[in-house]
Scaffold this active site. Structure first.
Site, PDB file in Angstrom:
ATOM      1  N   ASP A   1       0.839  -1.227  -0.068  1.00 23.21           N
ATOM      2  CA  ASP A   1       0.043  -0.251  -0.148  1.00 23.21           C
ATOM      3  C   ASP A   1       0.921   1.905  -0.273  1.00 23.21           C
ATOM      4  O   ASP A   1       0.209   2.885   0.105  1.00 23.21           O
ATOM      5  CB  ASP A   1      -1.031   0.112   1.390  1.00 23.21           C
ATOM      6  CG  ASP A   1      -0.059  -0.148   2.396  1.00 23.21           C
ATOM      7  OD1 ASP A   1       0.767  -0.256   2.950  1.00 23.21           O
ATOM      8  OD2 ASP A   1      -1.161   0.263   3.522  1.00 23.21           O
ATOM      9  N   SER A   2       2.118   0.879  -0.497  1.00 24.70           N
ATOM     10  CA  SER A   2       3.174   2.357   0.379  1.00 24.70           C
ATOM     11  C   SER A   2       2.429   2.457  -1.580  1.00 24.70           C
ATOM     12  O   SER A   2       3.182   3.684  -2.229  1.00 24.70           O
ATOM     13  CB  SER A   2       4.556   1.783  -0.228  1.00 24.70           C
ATOM     14  OG  SER A   2       4.749   0.475  -0.862  1.00 24.70           O
TER      15      SER A   2
ATOM     16  N   LYS B   1      -1.242  -9.031   2.437  1.00 26.77           N
ATOM     17  CA  LYS B   1      -0.390  -8.587   4.075  1.00 26.77           C
ATOM     18  C   LYS B   1      -1.392  -7.324   4.891  1.00 26.77           C
ATOM     19  O   LYS B   1      -2.043  -6.902   4.521  1.00 26.77           O
ATOM     20  CB  LYS B   1       0.444  -7.817   3.774  1.00 26.77           C
ATOM     21  CG  LYS B   1       1.134  -7.327   4.805  1.00 26.77           C
ATOM     22  CD  LYS B   1       3.243  -7.581   4.901  1.00 26.77           C
ATOM     23  CE  LYS B   1       2.983  -5.981   3.970  1.00 26.77           C
ATOM     24  NZ  LYS B   1       2.452  -4.478   4.019  1.00 26.77           N
TER      25      LYS B   1
ATOM     26  N   GLU C   1      -1.696  -6.041   8.954  1.00 30.31           N
ATOM     27  CA  GLU C   1      -0.886  -4.980   9.666  1.00 30.31           C
ATOM     28  C   GLU C   1      -1.338  -5.441  11.350  1.00 30.31           C
ATOM     29  O   GLU C   1      -2.581  -4.865  11.342  1.00 30.31           O
ATOM     30  CB  GLU C   1      -0.467  -3.424   9.763  1.00 30.31           C
ATOM     31  CG  GLU C   1       0.515  -2.716   8.232  1.00 30.31           C
ATOM     32  CD  GLU C   1       0.832  -1.576   8.187  1.00 30.31           C
ATOM     33  OE1 GLU C   1      -0.029  -1.094   8.712  1.00 30.31           O
ATOM     34  OE2 GLU C   1       0.788  -1.104   7.095  1.00 30.31           O
TER      35      GLU C   1
ATOM     36  N   GLU D   1       8.842  -4.185  10.791  1.00 21.85           N
ATOM     37  CA  GLU D   1       9.438  -3.253   9.883  1.00 21.85           C
ATOM     38  C   GLU D   1       9.657  -1.533  11.063  1.00 21.85           C
ATOM     39  O   GLU D   1       9.923  -2.230  12.219  1.00 21.85           O
ATOM     40  CB  GLU D   1       8.685  -1.966   9.593  1.00 21.85           C
ATOM     41  CG  GLU D   1       8.820  -0.455   8.913  1.00 21.85           C
ATOM     42  CD  GLU D   1       8.035  -0.443   7.612  1.00 21.85           C
ATOM     43  OE1 GLU D   1       6.922  -1.038   7.565  1.00 21.85           O
ATOM     44  OE2 GLU D   1       8.199   1.216   7.190  1.00 21.85           O
TER      45      GLU D   1
HETATM   46  O1  KIV Z   1       3.538  -0.928   1.598  1.00 24.06           O
HETATM   47  C1  KIV Z   1       4.336  -1.371   1.857  1.00 24.06           C
HETATM   48  O2  KIV Z   1       5.497  -1.334   0.882  1.00 24.06           O
HETATM   49  C2  KIV Z   1       5.012  -1.949   2.647  1.00 24.06           C
HETATM   50  C3  KIV Z   1       6.535  -2.355   3.103  1.00 24.06           C
HETATM   51  C4  KIV Z   1       7.017  -1.204   3.128  1.00 24.06           C
HETATM   52  C5  KIV Z   1       7.106  -3.606   3.916  1.00 24.06           C
HETATM   53  O3  KIV Z   1       4.289  -2.613   3.568  1.00 24.06           O
END
Ligand code: KIV
Length: 271
Positions: A51-52, A120, A122, A189
């Site tokens: 989600d980056s 994924k 969090e 992280e």
């Molecule tokens: O969204 C992302 O790119 C991430 C990484 C920084 C692990 O969660």
């Protein structure tokens, strides 16, 4: 040259075997077809459709605004390119924290509409019900602990997490909880390297670090950061493997000059 075709597909089971053999796992983010094709050709083990994308593709300050539809768009683009790498997709903020039924619905949409291999999420204990429900539908899940960017408004800052004993103990507990639930790995992280090593030694599933030191089972970086496209972000953990910012500016300036000076197109470049 496409060398990926004859190589076995990376699965969550392959990652497990890599941990057992002490073979490190290389993960990078990817959000689009063309880059994912290059990542797969380079034989990256895992592509994270993170989600980056909210930051590096859409220009937001945080990961919070990106939507489930937008994540599915990025994940589908990546899936059209990839033959070998395992593709993991972030469940975006607000699609899994509140309610496990909604979490399952969000995860199913990603798997069904993009064809991705895993998701994924969090958090630890607080999202366990959602994790359990997603796993029970046969969807592989990797956790994400430490600095969890979807909680930036709670943290207030992107500094190193779990430097105090209480937070470190909670992180260790959460890693165990995710392992017991059946997650196939945990992203760690921006936490102290000693804590990341402790967690890595205490669980049987792979840990993937970003700013978590060398004693983890694999590493992940955001593609735009490691390529040096983004020059504004310079945390200590970031190694830049290229200065694509300067290379791209140079190419753009050359093109602009050629157009203005009528050097492009030349005689060979016309019909
Ligand atoms: O969204 C992302 O790119 C991430 C990484 C920084 C692990 O969660």
């Amino acid at each position: 040259m496409n060398t990926t075709r004859e190589l076995p597909k990376i699965t969550t089971h392959v990652l497990q075997e890599m941990k057992q053999k002490g073979e490190k796992i290389a993960m990078l983010t990817g959000y689009d077809y063309s880059t994912a094709k290059l990542l797969d050709e380079a034989r990256i083990d895992v592509i994270l459709v993170g989600d980056s994308a909210s930051n590096v593709m859409a220009g937001h300050n945080t990961t919070l605004p990106i939507t489930l539809d937008q994540m599915i768009y990025h994940a589908s683009s990546v899936m059209r390119a990839v033959e070998r790498a395992l593709v993991v997709v972030d469940l975006p903020f607000g699609t899994y924290q509140g309610n496990s039924k909604e979490a399952l619905y969000s995860a199913i949409r990603i798997m069904k509409e993009s064809g991705a291999n895993a998701i994924k999420v969090e958090g630890g204990e607080e999202i366990l019900e959602s994790v359990d429900r997603i796993l029970s539908a046969g969807i592989p899940v990797i956790g994400h602990l430490g600095l969890t960017p979807q909680s930036i408004n709670k943290f207030g800052t992107y500094v190193v997490r779990a430097t105090g004993q209480e937070e470190a103990e909670k992180l260790k507990r959460d890693a165990k909880i995710l392992e017991s639930a059946g997650c196939f790995g945990v992203v760690l992280e921006k936490i102290p390297a000693t804590l990341a090593a402790d967690v890595t030694n205490s669980i049987s599933i792979p840990t993937i670090g970003i700013g978590a030191g060398p004693h983890v089972d694999g590493q992940v970086l955001v593609l735009h950061d490691m390529l040096g496209i983004n020059q504004d972000f310079s945390p200590r953990f970031l190694r830049r493997y290229h200065n694509l910012h300067d290379e791209m500016i140079k190419a753009f300036v050359s093109y602009i000059d050629d157009v203005k000076e009528v050097r492009f197109p030349n005689d060979k470049e016309k019909y």
